[in-house]
Structures are given as structure tokens and as C-alpha cells.
Design a protein around this motif. Structure first.
Motif, PDB file in Angstrom:
ATOM      1  N   VAL A   4      62.492  25.086  15.046  1.00  0.00           N
ATOM      2  CA  VAL A   4      61.228  24.894  14.941  1.00  0.00           C
ATOM      3  C   VAL A   4      60.654  25.653  13.632  1.00  0.00           C
ATOM      4  CG1 VAL A   4      58.640  25.307  15.994  1.00  0.00           C
ATOM      5  CG2 VAL A   4      60.564  24.450  17.465  1.00  0.00           C
ATOM      6  N   LEU A   5      60.957  26.971  13.354  1.00  0.00           N
ATOM      7  CA  LEU A   5      60.549  27.595  12.237  1.00  0.00           C
ATOM      8  C   LEU A   5      61.108  27.216  11.035  1.00  0.00           C
ATOM      9  CD1 LEU A   5      60.772  31.250  13.684  1.00  0.00           C
ATOM     10  CD2 LEU A   5      58.644  30.063  13.175  1.00  0.00           C
ATOM     11  N   LYS A   6      62.410  26.667  10.864  1.00  0.00           N
ATOM     12  CA  LYS A   6      63.019  26.142   9.884  1.00  0.00           C
ATOM     13  C   LYS A   6      62.366  24.719   9.421  1.00  0.00           C
ATOM     14  CE  LYS A   6      67.254  26.299   9.158  1.00  0.00           C
ATOM     15  NZ  LYS A   6      68.679  26.062   9.363  1.00  0.00           N
ATOM     16  N   GLY A   7      61.702  23.926  10.685  1.00  0.00           N
ATOM     17  CA  GLY A   7      61.215  22.824  10.443  1.00  0.00           C
ATOM     18  C   GLY A   7      59.563  22.948   9.861  1.00  0.00           C
ATOM     19  N   LEU A   8      59.051  23.882  10.301  1.00  0.00           N
ATOM     20  CA  LEU A   8      57.734  24.254   9.894  1.00  0.00           C
ATOM     21  C   LEU A   8      57.639  24.720   8.510  1.00  0.00           C
ATOM     22  CD1 LEU A   8      54.799  24.232  10.486  1.00  0.00           C
ATOM     23  CD2 LEU A   8      55.073  26.554  11.377  1.00  0.00           C
ATOM     24  N   ALA A   9      58.813  25.536   8.229  1.00  0.00           N
ATOM     25  CA  ALA A   9      58.889  26.026   6.655  1.00  0.00           C
ATOM     26  C   ALA A   9      59.134  24.691   5.771  1.00  0.00           C
ATOM     27  CB  ALA A   9      59.931  26.897   6.627  1.00  0.00           C
ATOM     28  N   GLU A  10      59.814  24.056   6.289  1.00  0.00           N
ATOM     29  CA  GLU A  10      60.357  22.679   5.267  1.00  0.00           C
ATOM     30  C   GLU A  10      59.033  21.819   5.211  1.00  0.00           C
ATOM     31  OE1 GLU A  10      62.920  18.796   5.750  1.00  0.00           O
ATOM     32  OE2 GLU A  10      63.671  20.445   6.151  1.00  0.00           O
ATOM     33  N   PHE A  11      58.127  21.650   6.416  1.00  0.00           N
ATOM     34  CA  PHE A  11      56.794  21.044   6.421  1.00  0.00           C
ATOM     35  C   PHE A  11      55.845  21.650   5.498  1.00  0.00           C
ATOM     36  CE2 PHE A  11      52.708  20.423   8.060  1.00  0.00           C
ATOM     37  CZ  PHE A  11      52.668  19.150   8.146  1.00  0.00           C
ATOM     38  N   ASN A  12      55.885  23.089   5.440  1.00  0.00           N
ATOM     39  CA  ASN A  12      54.999  23.744   4.367  1.00  0.00           C
ATOM     40  C   ASN A  12      55.554  23.836   2.926  1.00  0.00           C
ATOM     41  OD1 ASN A  12      53.291  24.466   6.608  1.00  0.00           O
ATOM     42  ND2 ASN A  12      54.354  26.476   6.990  1.00  0.00           N
ATOM     43  N   GLY A  13      56.889  23.300   2.645  1.00  0.00           N
ATOM     44  CA  GLY A  13      57.314  23.308   1.299  1.00  0.00           C
ATOM     45  C   GLY A  13      57.726  24.747   1.211  1.00  0.00           C
ATOM     46  N   GLU A  14      58.153  25.790   2.008  1.00  0.00           N
ATOM     47  CA  GLU A  14      58.506  27.137   1.793  1.00  0.00           C
ATOM     48  C   GLU A  14      59.724  27.194   2.229  1.00  0.00           C
ATOM     49  OE1 GLU A  14      55.089  29.211   3.251  1.00  0.00           O
ATOM     50  OE2 GLU A  14      55.450  28.582   5.120  1.00  0.00           O
ATOM     51  N   THR A  15      60.365  28.553   2.197  1.00  0.00           N
ATOM     52  CA  THR A  15      61.635  29.069   2.666  1.00  0.00           C
ATOM     53  C   THR A  15      61.229  29.490   4.182  1.00  0.00           C
ATOM     54  OG1 THR A  15      61.561  31.328   1.977  1.00  0.00           O
ATOM     55  CG2 THR A  15      62.638  29.684   0.301  1.00  0.00           C
ATOM     56  N   LEU A  16      62.112  29.712   4.749  1.00  0.00           N
ATOM     57  CA  LEU A  16      62.169  30.525   6.087  1.00  0.00           C
ATOM     58  C   LEU A  16      61.543  31.766   6.033  1.00  0.00           C
ATOM     59  CD1 LEU A  16      62.352  30.300   9.287  1.00  0.00           C
ATOM     60  CD2 LEU A  16      64.791  30.618   8.991  1.00  0.00           C
ATOM     61  N   GLY A  17      62.213  32.550   4.991  1.00  0.00           N
ATOM     62  CA  GLY A  17      61.767  33.956   4.546  1.00  0.00           C
ATOM     63  C   GLY A  17      60.320  33.966   4.446  1.00  0.00           C
ATOM     64  N   GLU A  18      59.717  33.140   3.442  1.00  0.00           N
ATOM     65  CA  GLU A  18      58.345  33.069   2.983  1.00  0.00           C
ATOM     66  C   GLU A  18      57.418  32.820   4.398  1.00  0.00           C
ATOM     67  OE1 GLU A  18      58.824  31.522  -1.530  1.00  0.00           O
ATOM     68  OE2 GLU A  18      58.807  30.143   0.113  1.00  0.00           O
ATOM     69  N   LEU A  19      57.946  31.992   5.264  1.00  0.00           N
ATOM     70  CA  LEU A  19      57.003  31.687   6.487  1.00  0.00           C
ATOM     71  C   LEU A  19      57.157  32.826   7.299  1.00  0.00           C
ATOM     72  CD1 LEU A  19      55.790  29.548   8.342  1.00  0.00           C
ATOM     73  CD2 LEU A  19      57.924  29.000   9.255  1.00  0.00           C
ATOM     74  N   LEU A  20      58.233  33.455   7.559  1.00  0.00           N
ATOM     75  CA  LEU A  20      58.351  34.649   8.513  1.00  0.00           C
ATOM     76  C   LEU A  20      57.470  35.723   7.984  1.00  0.00           C
ATOM     77  CD1 LEU A  20      61.893  34.655   9.525  1.00  0.00           C
ATOM     78  CD2 LEU A  20      60.033  33.981  10.908  1.00  0.00           C
ATOM     79  N   GLU A  21      57.495  35.736   6.500  1.00  0.00           N
ATOM     80  CA  GLU A  21      56.734  36.994   5.806  1.00  0.00           C
ATOM     81  C   GLU A  21      55.152  36.620   6.159  1.00  0.00           C
ATOM     82  OE1 GLU A  21      56.091  37.350   1.635  1.00  0.00           O
ATOM     83  OE2 GLU A  21      57.700  38.899   1.897  1.00  0.00           O
ATOM     84  N   LYS A  22      54.723  35.474   5.922  1.00  0.00           N
ATOM     85  CA  LYS A  22      53.292  34.974   6.145  1.00  0.00           C
ATOM     86  C   LYS A  22      52.897  35.290   7.536  1.00  0.00           C
ATOM     87  CE  LYS A  22      52.579  30.547   5.792  1.00  0.00           C
ATOM     88  NZ  LYS A  22      52.252  29.209   5.107  1.00  0.00           N
TER      89      LYS A  22
END
Length: 79
Positions: A4-22
Motif C-alpha cells: 500500500v505504501l509503495k503504491g501510494l508513493a508511486e501515485f504521489n510520484g515520489e520514492t517510498l523513502g520520501e513518502l515515509l519521511e513525509k
């Protein structure tokens, strides 16, 4: 959950690391008057809808309090 997190990161156009940091940085920003109970969300309504759909697709039936029911490794908690 990772799917889910990887899919959301892709949806947002960012890396998984960037999503987790945010997500983590926003978790440190309390909602005024509700400190310790709520935190700011980094997600727009559109992103939240996408996350809900991804959770359905991947069968993630967890809510915000699910971690309370996760098993803990007793060796870790005793040290």
C-alpha cells in the motif's frame, strides 16, 4: 502494508523513502488542542482515497490502532 505504501508513493510520484519521511515528519506536528491524540496528515483527499483503494486491493484491513494488537517479541521488550 508495504505494498500500500509503495503504491501510494508511486501515485504521489515520489520514492517510498520520501513518502515515509513525509509521514514521519507530519506525525511530529500535533493538531493544536489535540496534542498527543492527533497529528497533521500529509495526504490530500485525493491521496487518501487512493490509499483507501490500495488498502482494499491488497486486503489491508488495519486501522490507526491496529498496532496495539500486534505481537511483540518478548526478548526485545525485556532488554
Amino acid at each position: 502494508m508495504v505494498k500500500v505504501l509503495k503504491g501510494l508513493a508511486e501515485f504521489n510520484g515520489e520514492t517510498l523513502g520520501e513518502l515515509l519521511e513525509k509521514i514521519v515528519l507530519h506525525s511530529f506536528e500535533p493538531v493544536p488542542g489535540d496534542e498527543g491524540e492527533s497529528s497533521a496528515s500529509p495526504h490530500s483527499k485525493r491521496q487518501l482515497a487512493a490509499a483507501k483503494d490500495l488498502m482494499r486491493i491488497y486486503g489491508m484491513n488495519l486501522d490507526v490502532h491496529a498496532s496495539r494488537g500486534f505481537e511483540r517479541d518478548t526478548a526485545e521488550t525485556e532488554s
